[in-house]
Scaffold this motif. Structure first.
Motif, PDB file in Angstrom:
ATOM      1  N   PHE A 253       0.813  -1.215  -0.180  1.00  0.00           N
ATOM      2  CA  PHE A 253      -0.061  -0.034  -0.054  1.00  0.00           C
ATOM      3  C   PHE A 253       0.915   1.215  -0.096  1.00  0.00           C
ATOM      4  O   PHE A 253       0.432   2.195  -0.513  1.00  0.00           O
ATOM      5  CB  PHE A 253      -0.861   0.022   1.193  1.00  0.00           C
ATOM      6  CG  PHE A 253      -1.882   0.964   1.245  1.00  0.00           C
ATOM      7  CD1 PHE A 253      -3.057   1.162   0.397  1.00  0.00           C
ATOM      8  CD2 PHE A 253      -1.470   2.271   2.193  1.00  0.00           C
ATOM      9  CE1 PHE A 253      -3.713   2.146   0.459  1.00  0.00           C
ATOM     10  CE2 PHE A 253      -2.498   3.254   2.132  1.00  0.00           C
ATOM     11  CZ  PHE A 253      -3.526   3.368   1.261  1.00  0.00           C
ATOM     12  N   THR A 254       1.993   1.336   0.799  1.00  0.00           N
ATOM     13  CA  THR A 254       3.006   2.498   0.746  1.00  0.00           C
ATOM     14  C   THR A 254       3.445   2.655  -0.482  1.00  0.00           C
ATOM     15  O   THR A 254       3.617   3.802  -1.024  1.00  0.00           O
ATOM     16  CB  THR A 254       3.955   2.199   1.915  1.00  0.00           C
ATOM     17  OG1 THR A 254       3.523   1.895   3.036  1.00  0.00           O
ATOM     18  CG2 THR A 254       5.023   3.282   1.864  1.00  0.00           C
ATOM     19  N   VAL A 255       3.912   1.511  -1.380  1.00  0.00           N
ATOM     20  CA  VAL A 255       4.516   1.803  -2.839  1.00  0.00           C
ATOM     21  C   VAL A 255       3.274   2.296  -3.683  1.00  0.00           C
ATOM     22  O   VAL A 255       3.560   3.122  -4.531  1.00  0.00           O
ATOM     23  CB  VAL A 255       5.067   0.476  -3.211  1.00  0.00           C
ATOM     24  CG1 VAL A 255       5.314   0.770  -4.875  1.00  0.00           C
ATOM     25  CG2 VAL A 255       6.113   0.273  -2.535  1.00  0.00           C
TER      26      VAL A 255
ATOM     27  N   ALA B 293      -0.122  -3.593  -3.395  1.00  0.00           N
ATOM     28  CA  ALA B 293      -0.805  -4.308  -2.239  1.00  0.00           C
ATOM     29  C   ALA B 293      -1.167  -5.619  -2.478  1.00  0.00           C
ATOM     30  O   ALA B 293      -0.973  -6.451  -1.506  1.00  0.00           O
ATOM     31  CB  ALA B 293      -1.803  -3.246  -1.633  1.00  0.00           C
ATOM     32  N   ALA B 294      -1.906  -5.795  -3.414  1.00  0.00           N
ATOM     33  CA  ALA B 294      -2.420  -7.281  -3.892  1.00  0.00           C
ATOM     34  C   ALA B 294      -1.375  -8.277  -4.110  1.00  0.00           C
ATOM     35  O   ALA B 294      -1.454  -9.219  -3.624  1.00  0.00           O
ATOM     36  CB  ALA B 294      -3.445  -7.000  -5.111  1.00  0.00           C
ATOM     37  N   ALA B 295      -0.290  -7.855  -4.858  1.00  0.00           N
ATOM     38  CA  ALA B 295       0.756  -8.590  -5.305  1.00  0.00           C
ATOM     39  C   ALA B 295       1.404  -8.785  -3.855  1.00  0.00           C
ATOM     40  O   ALA B 295       1.881 -10.082  -3.759  1.00  0.00           O
ATOM     41  CB  ALA B 295       1.620  -7.906  -6.216  1.00  0.00           C
ATOM     42  N   SER B 296       1.629  -7.882  -3.181  1.00  0.00           N
ATOM     43  CA  SER B 296       2.419  -8.168  -1.855  1.00  0.00           C
ATOM     44  C   SER B 296       1.731  -9.112  -0.962  1.00  0.00           C
ATOM     45  O   SER B 296       2.474  -9.906  -0.074  1.00  0.00           O
ATOM     46  CB  SER B 296       2.956  -6.800  -1.177  1.00  0.00           C
ATOM     47  OG  SER B 296       3.684  -6.115  -2.143  1.00  0.00           O
ATOM     48  N   VAL B 297       0.294  -8.813  -0.690  1.00  0.00           N
ATOM     49  CA  VAL B 297      -0.340  -9.824   0.118  1.00  0.00           C
ATOM     50  C   VAL B 297      -0.147 -11.104  -0.578  1.00  0.00           C
ATOM     51  O   VAL B 297      -0.381 -12.098   0.200  1.00  0.00           O
ATOM     52  CB  VAL B 297      -1.815  -9.266   0.351  1.00  0.00           C
ATOM     53  CG1 VAL B 297      -2.683 -10.217   0.998  1.00  0.00           C
ATOM     54  CG2 VAL B 297      -1.671  -7.885   1.127  1.00  0.00           C
ATOM     55  N   LEU B 298      -0.325 -11.380  -1.802  1.00  0.00           N
ATOM     56  CA  LEU B 298      -0.204 -12.594  -2.358  1.00  0.00           C
ATOM     57  C   LEU B 298       1.231 -13.502  -2.016  1.00  0.00           C
ATOM     58  O   LEU B 298       1.347 -14.159  -1.645  1.00  0.00           O
ATOM     59  CB  LEU B 298      -0.412 -12.676  -3.970  1.00  0.00           C
ATOM     60  CG  LEU B 298      -0.232 -13.791  -4.731  1.00  0.00           C
ATOM     61  CD1 LEU B 298      -1.132 -14.922  -4.206  1.00  0.00           C
ATOM     62  CD2 LEU B 298      -0.266 -13.735  -6.315  1.00  0.00           C
TER      63      LEU B 298
ATOM     64  N   ALA C  58       1.621 -11.121 -10.840  1.00  0.00           N
ATOM     65  CA  ALA C  58       0.521 -10.642 -10.253  1.00  0.00           C
ATOM     66  C   ALA C  58       0.677  -8.857 -10.684  1.00  0.00           C
ATOM     67  O   ALA C  58      -0.391  -8.628 -10.948  1.00  0.00           O
ATOM     68  CB  ALA C  58       0.391 -10.665  -8.680  1.00  0.00           C
ATOM     69  N   VAL C  59       1.589  -8.605 -10.429  1.00  0.00           N
ATOM     70  CA  VAL C  59       1.725  -6.929 -10.920  1.00  0.00           C
ATOM     71  C   VAL C  59       1.621  -6.767 -12.141  1.00  0.00           C
ATOM     72  O   VAL C  59       0.563  -5.877 -12.447  1.00  0.00           O
ATOM     73  CB  VAL C  59       3.145  -6.403 -10.310  1.00  0.00           C
ATOM     74  CG1 VAL C  59       3.497  -5.022 -11.105  1.00  0.00           C
ATOM     75  CG2 VAL C  59       3.321  -6.384  -8.740  1.00  0.00           C
ATOM     76  N   PHE C  60       2.057  -7.298 -12.966  1.00  0.00           N
ATOM     77  CA  PHE C  60       1.870  -6.984 -14.566  1.00  0.00           C
ATOM     78  C   PHE C  60       0.687  -7.392 -14.915  1.00  0.00           C
ATOM     79  O   PHE C  60       0.167  -6.789 -15.979  1.00  0.00           O
ATOM     80  CB  PHE C  60       3.093  -7.577 -15.410  1.00  0.00           C
ATOM     81  CG  PHE C  60       4.349  -6.986 -14.892  1.00  0.00           C
ATOM     82  CD1 PHE C  60       4.453  -5.491 -14.997  1.00  0.00           C
ATOM     83  CD2 PHE C  60       5.528  -7.564 -14.469  1.00  0.00           C
ATOM     84  CE1 PHE C  60       5.712  -4.822 -14.581  1.00  0.00           C
ATOM     85  CE2 PHE C  60       6.593  -7.105 -14.302  1.00  0.00           C
ATOM     86  CZ  PHE C  60       6.625  -5.702 -14.322  1.00  0.00           C
ATOM     87  N   PHE C  61      -0.103  -8.584 -14.533  1.00  0.00           N
ATOM     88  CA  PHE C  61      -1.246  -8.986 -15.184  1.00  0.00           C
ATOM     89  C   PHE C  61      -2.250  -8.290 -14.460  1.00  0.00           C
ATOM     90  O   PHE C  61      -3.388  -7.842 -15.336  1.00  0.00           O
ATOM     91  CB  PHE C  61      -1.374 -10.505 -14.857  1.00  0.00           C
ATOM     92  CG  PHE C  61      -0.766 -11.381 -15.661  1.00  0.00           C
ATOM     93  CD1 PHE C  61      -0.681 -11.270 -17.178  1.00  0.00           C
ATOM     94  CD2 PHE C  61       0.046 -12.401 -15.410  1.00  0.00           C
ATOM     95  CE1 PHE C  61      -0.166 -11.995 -18.029  1.00  0.00           C
ATOM     96  CE2 PHE C  61       0.823 -13.177 -16.183  1.00  0.00           C
ATOM     97  CZ  PHE C  61       0.657 -13.065 -17.583  1.00  0.00           C
TER      98      PHE C  61
END
Length: 172
Positions: A63-65, A76-81, A129-132
């Protein structure tokens, strides 16, 4: 967990997020290879960290990024994954004798093969996750971005391990 544990990880959080925002945001290889160094914060956490705390830290760092990149929750979604899958990957890579309570995901403690397998699996998952999530469709160019970005981030993570996490500290 003692106070030095908390202080050390707070400093790592600030350092990795600051590096991501100030330096690696503008450092891109061939317009396709991005380095998301902030995930090193999650990769370098102790092995036996509470899963709920790990998920919360994954959300906070992502979320910070997102706030600075204006990406509406993608990081945030990719980091939680990544945080969710980390214990499962660690279980797959468990040595025959198991992990000790004080072990950390460290190149010097666990060895090259273990660390590279651990890091690259989680980096690939995070970057995919980030790129998709960014394009919400499948394109071959996205696979190239995932591959180059994984290699770039992986090399930087290994360099950070070699520079800042000495073998002397790992033996304590």
């Amino acid at each position: 967990m003692n106070s030095t544990f908390g202080i050390r990880h707070i400093v790592q959080f600030i350092l990795f997020v600051a590096l991501q925002i100030l330096l690696f945001d503008n450092l891109v290889l061939f317009s396709t290879g991005f380095c998301f160094i902030y995930i090193a914060f999650l990769l370098f956490l102790p092995i036996n960290i509470n899963r709920l705390v790990l998920l919360l830290l994954g959300f906070i760092v992502g979320f910070t990024v997102d706030v600075f990149y204006d990406t509406m929750g993608i990081h945030a979604a990719a980091s939680v994954l990544l945080a969710f899958l980390r214990p499962h990957i660690l279980n797959l890579l468990t040595p025959r004798d198991g992990y000790e309570a004080s072990d950390a995901a460290n190149l010097h403690i666990m060895g090259w093969n273990w660390f590279l397998t651990y890091a690259f699996i989680l980096i690939v998952v995070h970057h995919a996750a980030v790129f998709f999530l960014e394009i919400i469709s499948f394109e071959w160019y996205t696979l190239v971005k995932i591959l180059l970005s994984t290699l770039f981030t992986g090399v930087v993570v290994v360099i950070l391990q070699l520079l800042f996490f000495s073998a002397k500290r790992a033996k304590r």
